[in-house]
Design an enzyme around this catalytic site. Structure first.
Site, PDB file in Angstrom:
ATOM      1  N   ASN A 199      14.988  51.199 -15.382  1.00 19.58           N
ATOM      2  CA  ASN A 199      13.495  51.916 -15.684  1.00 19.58           C
ATOM      3  C   ASN A 199      13.321  52.668 -14.511  1.00 19.58           C
ATOM      4  O   ASN A 199      12.864  53.737 -14.769  1.00 19.58           O
ATOM      5  CB  ASN A 199      12.691  50.928 -15.947  1.00 19.58           C
ATOM      6  CG  ASN A 199      12.925  50.086 -17.122  1.00 19.58           C
ATOM      7  OD1 ASN A 199      13.853  50.457 -17.954  1.00 19.58           O
ATOM      8  ND2 ASN A 199      12.114  49.129 -17.410  1.00 19.58           N
ATOM      9  N   HIS A 250      -6.716  95.818 -29.521  1.00 20.57           N
ATOM     10  CA  HIS A 250      -6.507  95.809 -30.971  1.00 20.57           C
ATOM     11  C   HIS A 250      -5.295  96.720 -31.753  1.00 20.57           C
ATOM     12  O   HIS A 250      -5.273  97.348 -32.899  1.00 20.57           O
ATOM     13  CB  HIS A 250      -7.691  96.413 -31.946  1.00 20.57           C
ATOM     14  CG  HIS A 250      -8.878  95.625 -31.094  1.00 20.57           C
ATOM     15  ND1 HIS A 250      -9.460  94.282 -31.562  1.00 20.57           N
ATOM     16  CD2 HIS A 250      -9.924  96.149 -30.312  1.00 20.57           C
ATOM     17  CE1 HIS A 250     -10.728  94.267 -30.973  1.00 20.57           C
ATOM     18  NE2 HIS A 250     -10.838  95.299 -30.043  1.00 20.57           N
ATOM     19  N   SER A 264      23.638  96.785 -37.964  1.00 19.24           N
ATOM     20  CA  SER A 264      23.544  96.080 -39.102  1.00 19.24           C
ATOM     21  C   SER A 264      24.868  96.068 -39.894  1.00 19.24           C
ATOM     22  O   SER A 264      25.495  96.996 -39.804  1.00 19.24           O
ATOM     23  CB  SER A 264      22.165  96.733 -39.859  1.00 19.24           C
ATOM     24  OG  SER A 264      22.203  96.630 -41.149  1.00 19.24           O
ATOM     25  N   LYS A 305      21.459 101.334 -37.480  1.00 20.93           N
ATOM     26  CA  LYS A 305      20.491 100.366 -36.863  1.00 20.93           C
ATOM     27  C   LYS A 305      21.049  99.995 -35.538  1.00 20.93           C
ATOM     28  O   LYS A 305      22.213  99.649 -35.359  1.00 20.93           O
ATOM     29  CB  LYS A 305      20.426  99.259 -37.751  1.00 20.93           C
ATOM     30  CG  LYS A 305      19.876  99.442 -39.061  1.00 20.93           C
ATOM     31  CD  LYS A 305      18.320  99.666 -39.137  1.00 20.93           C
ATOM     32  CE  LYS A 305      17.671  98.284 -38.547  1.00 20.93           C
ATOM     33  NZ  LYS A 305      16.643  97.691 -39.655  1.00 20.93           N
ATOM     34  N   GLU A 315      14.002  89.733 -30.035  1.00 18.55           N
ATOM     35  CA  GLU A 315      13.546  88.753 -31.152  1.00 18.55           C
ATOM     36  C   GLU A 315      13.847  87.387 -30.986  1.00 18.55           C
ATOM     37  O   GLU A 315      12.992  86.549 -31.243  1.00 18.55           O
ATOM     38  CB  GLU A 315      14.038  89.640 -32.216  1.00 18.55           C
ATOM     39  CG  GLU A 315      13.742  90.760 -32.604  1.00 18.55           C
ATOM     40  CD  GLU A 315      14.468  91.460 -33.922  1.00 18.55           C
ATOM     41  OE1 GLU A 315      13.714  92.146 -34.620  1.00 18.55           O
ATOM     42  OE2 GLU A 315      15.664  91.365 -33.842  1.00 18.55           O
ATOM     43  N   LYS A 351      14.759  63.283 -23.016  1.00 18.61           N
ATOM     44  CA  LYS A 351      15.878  64.149 -22.406  1.00 18.61           C
ATOM     45  C   LYS A 351      16.086  65.476 -23.213  1.00 18.61           C
ATOM     46  O   LYS A 351      16.177  66.315 -22.730  1.00 18.61           O
ATOM     47  CB  LYS A 351      16.881  63.170 -22.178  1.00 18.61           C
ATOM     48  CG  LYS A 351      16.782  62.316 -21.165  1.00 18.61           C
ATOM     49  CD  LYS A 351      17.724  61.254 -20.834  1.00 18.61           C
ATOM     50  CE  LYS A 351      17.147  60.152 -20.025  1.00 18.61           C
ATOM     51  NZ  LYS A 351      15.816  59.508 -20.604  1.00 18.61           N
TER      52      LYS A 351
HETATM   53  N1  ARG Z   1      18.767  55.612 -21.168  1.00 16.53           N
HETATM   54  C1  ARG Z   1      17.608  54.907 -20.946  1.00 16.53           C
HETATM   55  C2  ARG Z   1      16.278  56.074 -20.901  1.00 16.53           C
HETATM   56  O1  ARG Z   1      16.841  57.027 -20.943  1.00 16.53           O
HETATM   57  C3  ARG Z   1      17.513  54.199 -19.431  1.00 16.53           C
HETATM   58  C4  ARG Z   1      16.379  53.184 -19.170  1.00 16.53           C
HETATM   59  C5  ARG Z   1      16.748  52.169 -20.368  1.00 16.53           C
HETATM   60  N2  ARG Z   1      15.908  50.892 -19.854  1.00 16.53           N
HETATM   61  C6  ARG Z   1      15.916  50.048 -20.792  1.00 16.53           C
HETATM   62  N3  ARG Z   1      14.966  48.995 -20.474  1.00 16.53           N
HETATM   63  N4  ARG Z   1      16.418  50.079 -21.939  1.00 16.53           N
HETATM   64  O2  ARG Z   1      15.176  55.663 -20.817  1.00 16.53           O
END
Ligand code: ARG
Length: 483
Positions: free
Chosen positions: A119, A165, A292, A298, A305, A340
């Site tokens: 953690n 505008h 295009s 084009k 874009e 992530k």
């Molecule tokens: N892969 C987990 C995450 O990205 C790591 C931490 C996991 N901790 C746990 N108590 N399962 O959060």
């Protein structure tokens, strides 16, 4: 899963408590290793700092530390050379590296996790990784600003219509218009710097949630990892529950990235409009456009874009992250593993966009040292457009005010003049003096100075105004700031 290493079997990774292995589906559902492996360098960096401190505090032996260092060095080489075998059944980057370390160096590997939890480990890894990405993004933001300032420096006298505008409003210089984006991007850079300070704080030492019983020296780890303030003092997360659970740093980074993408999206919209045949203000190099498959004539502005489109996806990541946090009780919850992919994609999208925009606008230095590519400006088309739409009407009103008329009366008088010019199909500056004098007797020959585009431009020299002398001051300021 042939190894005898205990971490090699998920059901045994935790303890003998588990009576059955995870199903394959659950393994796949809970694993993050195929995306969080990009944190590997930060993970090793954090482990080395932690191990060094454990040894300095007498918690592990010098031999253990040496073994850990040797093993992590080997793992670094294996990952760099693509030889490291990432295993889904080991769930995430942390368990993959730890299992391999133990395989390589034995018991010392098993001691690395003393006083640590995944953690506080993952929170540290993400912060270390993001800190470096923020530094890279700030450099890219500078490069894009440099490109814009460079083009601006050639166009302080290039007049274009300024819009409100999307109606022609008042003449401005193209340089002035570009510098508006430099301001936005400089704030983006500043914001990234502010956020960096809050990202760069150490969770390690918080362990699972409550702190740890070992005599850890958290400040030492922070210093090793460069998590220090301007005075060199260690920056530590001060509450273990907060340290392992909040992802506000990732959310505020994504919010700043979103703002930056929104700025780029606005610029994209303008580039697209300016490139259209109806405007014809600029061209961008062919390599940033596509053709295009059906219309042979084009050239489409795909890059701007796409940037405009990708802004939507970063906005989505911000929504994803903020929603992820909402309603989570303290402390760590597995929900946080979902931080992530949005964060990584935000970083990738922003970096690529900044890079490609700097090239598209400023060009690229070729082998012989000259710049090529970049945007081409059609100054004549800009000026012609500024002549449509009575862009100097406000200047005429200001002229009358200087002759003693109250502004509201001057405004009304000019409205009549504009109506007359429109019915003659000409610009205000093309009305003969006697016609203009018909609107107000105080009008004299010098009125034409303020009705010309350049006269109008030059007259706006309040700080931050479009007058070339002011714009040159701003360019000098930016050049100094970006040097
Ligand atoms: N892969 C987990 C995450 O990205 C790591 C931490 C996991 N901790 C746990 N108590 N399962 O959060």
């Amino acid at each position: 899963m042939t190894s005898s290493n205990s971490l090699d079997r998920k059901s045994q990774a935790w303890s003998a408590l588990f009576s059955e292995p995870m199903s394959e589906l659950v393994q796949r559902y809970t694993a993050s290793v195929f995306f969080d492996q990009r944190l590997w360098r930060a993970d090793i960096q954090g482990s080395l700092a932690h191990a060094e401190m454990l040894q300095a505090q007498g918690i592990i032996s010098a031999q253990d530390l040496a073994d850990i260092q040797r093993g992590l060095k080997q793992i670094t080489q294996d990952i760099e050379s693509g030889q490291f075998e990432w295993k889904l059944e080991l769930e995430d980057v942390h368990l993959n590296i730890e299992a391999r370390l133990t395989q390589l160096v034995g018991d010392a590997g098993k001691r690395l996790h003393t006083g640590r939890s995944r953690n506080d480990q993952v929170a540290t890894d993400v912060r270390l990784w993001l800190r470096d990405e923020i530094d890279a993004i700030r450099e890219l933001l500078k490069n894009l600003q440099r490109a814009l300032v460079e083009v601006a420096s050639q166009h302080t006298e290039t007049v274009m219509p300024g819009f409100t505008h999307l109606q022609v409003a008042q003449p401005i210089s193209f340089a002035h218009h570009l510098l508006a984006y430099v301001e936005m991007l400089s704030r983006d850079e500043e914001r990234m710097g502010d956020i960096r300070n809050r990202v760069n704080r150490l969770p390690l030492g918080s362990a699972a949630l409550a702190g740890t019983t070992y005599p850890l020296d958290r400040a030492r780890v922070a210093k090793t990892l460069g998590m220090v303030n301007a005075q060199g003092e260690a920056q530590l997360c001060q509450n273990s529950l907060d340290a392992v659970s909040d992802r506000d740093f990732a959310i505020e980074f994504t919010a700043a990235a979103t703002l930056c993408m929104v700025h780029i999206s606005r610029l994209s919209e303008e580039l697209i409009v300016w490139m259209s045949q109806n405007f014809g203000f600029i061209r961008i190099a062919d390599r940033f456009t596509t053709g295009s498959s059906i219309m042979p004539q084009k050239k489409n502005p795909d890059v701007p874009e796409l940037a405009r489109g990708k802004t939507g996806r970063v906005v989505g990541h911000l929504m994803g992250l903020i929603t992820l946090m909402k309603g989570q009780p303290l402390a760590y919850n597995k929900d946080n593993q979902e931080d992530k992919e949005p964060l990584f994609d935000t970083v990738d999208t922003l970096k690529d966009t900044l890079r490609i925009f700097a090239e598209m606008i400023g060009g690229q230095t070729n082998a012989s040292g000259t710049k090529e590519g970049g945007i081409t400006v059609n100054a004549q088309a800009m000026e012609d457009a500024a002549k449509k739409g009575f862009a100097t009407a406000t200047d005429l009103a200001d002229y009358l005010v200087k002759k003693g008329l109250p502004f509201r009366d001057a405004h009304e008088t000019v409205a009549h003049a504009v109506k007359a010019a429109a019915s003659h199909g000409c610009d205000l500056s093309e009305l003969p003096l006697n016609v203009l004098q018909g609107f107000h007797p105080s009008i004299e020959k010098d009125v034409y100075d303020c009705l010309s585009l350049h006269g109008s431009l030059n007259a706006r020299h309040t700080i931050g105004g479009t007058a070339p002398d002011q714009v040159l001051l701003q360019i000098a300021r930016h050049q100094q700031r970006l040097a």
